[in-house]
Design a protein around this motif. Structure first.
Motif, short mmCIF file in Angstrom:
data_model
loop_
_atom_site.label_atom_id
_atom_site.label_comp_id
_atom_site.label_asym_id
_atom_site.label_seq_id
_atom_site.Cartn_x
_atom_site.Cartn_y
_atom_site.Cartn_z
N ASP A 123 0.81 -1.21 0.00
CA ASP A 123 0.00 0.00 0.00
C ASP A 123 0.84 1.27 0.00
O ASP A 123 0.32 2.35 -0.25
CB ASP A 123 -0.93 0.02 1.22
N ILE A 124 2.13 1.16 0.29
CA ILE A 124 3.00 2.34 0.35
C ILE A 124 3.84 2.39 -0.93
O ILE A 124 4.51 1.44 -1.29
CB ILE A 124 3.92 2.29 1.59
N LEU A 125 3.76 3.51 -1.61
CA LEU A 125 4.52 3.70 -2.84
C LEU A 125 5.98 4.03 -2.52
O LEU A 125 6.36 4.21 -1.37
CB LEU A 125 3.88 4.82 -3.67
N ASP A 126 6.80 4.14 -3.57
CA ASP A 126 8.23 4.41 -3.38
C ASP A 126 8.50 5.77 -2.74
O ASP A 126 9.49 5.94 -2.03
CB ASP A 126 8.95 4.34 -4.73
N ASP A 127 7.63 6.74 -2.99
CA ASP A 127 7.85 8.07 -2.42
C ASP A 127 7.27 8.21 -1.01
O ASP A 127 7.30 9.28 -0.42
CB ASP A 127 7.28 9.15 -3.33
N GLY A 128 6.73 7.12 -0.43
CA GLY A 128 6.24 7.15 0.93
C GLY A 128 4.76 7.49 1.06
O GLY A 128 4.24 7.55 2.17
N THR A 129 4.08 7.73 -0.05
CA THR A 129 2.65 8.03 0.01
C THR A 129 1.84 6.74 -0.07
O THR A 129 2.35 5.68 -0.45
CB THR A 129 2.24 8.97 -1.14
N LEU A 130 0.58 6.85 0.28
CA LEU A 130 -0.30 5.68 0.26
C LEU A 130 -0.91 5.51 -1.12
O LEU A 130 -1.25 6.48 -1.78
CB LEU A 130 -1.42 5.85 1.30
N SER A 131 -1.09 4.26 -1.52
CA SER A 131 -1.66 4.01 -2.83
C SER A 131 -3.18 3.86 -2.79
O SER A 131 -3.80 3.61 -3.80
CB SER A 131 -1.06 2.72 -3.42
N LEU A 188 -6.98 5.49 -0.99
CA LEU A 188 -7.57 6.68 -0.39
C LEU A 188 -8.48 6.26 0.75
O LEU A 188 -9.50 5.61 0.54
CB LEU A 188 -8.37 7.45 -1.44
#
Length: 126
Positions: A3-11, A13
């Motif tokens: 659920d966590i993308l490479d840039d640290g954001t959530l995939s 909502l």
């Protein structure tokens, strides 16, 4: 951690972050307190004549407490069935509609309350 993308954001909502939590019997906190206030007030008012007849004035408070508990027990079941499968704000919109229909002078909302068939017709252009 899919659920966590490479840039640290959530995939995904999160959709229920701002919703009120269900507190008791399928009711939110506002619905529960409103139910307790209405049913407790009714029990309080019913306790006044009972206290006058029996002569024990403590029955006024007992009526209020019993009305609140009984009302919350019964109303939570009824409201839970009514709310099933409907949006979160359904209860509040129904209250708003009933106030607009039955008390138009007190209603600050501008709801469309027309009932009947709607038609969409094209006008003939000249």
């Amino acid at each position: 951690m899919a659920d966590i993308l490479d840039d640290g954001t959530l995939s995904f909502l999160p959709v229920r972050l701002n919703n009120q939590p269900v507190v008791m019997g399928g009711l939110t906190a506002d619905e529960m307190w409103g139910t307790v206030a209405l049913s407790g007030g009714s029990g309080f008012l019913l306790g006044i004549p009972a206290a006058a007849v029996i002569g024990n004035w403590a029955l006024i408070m007992v009526g209020g407490l019993a009305g609140g508990v009984l009302g919350l027990t019964v109303a939570s079941r009824i409201l839970r069935r009514m709310k099933r499968g409907r949006p979160e704000t359904w209860v509040y919109r129904q209250l708003q509609l009933n106030i607009a229909l039955h008390f138009p002078t007190f209603s600050a909302s501008r709801l469309i309350t027309r009932s009947g068939a709607w038609t969409c017709r094209r006008s003939e252009a000249s």
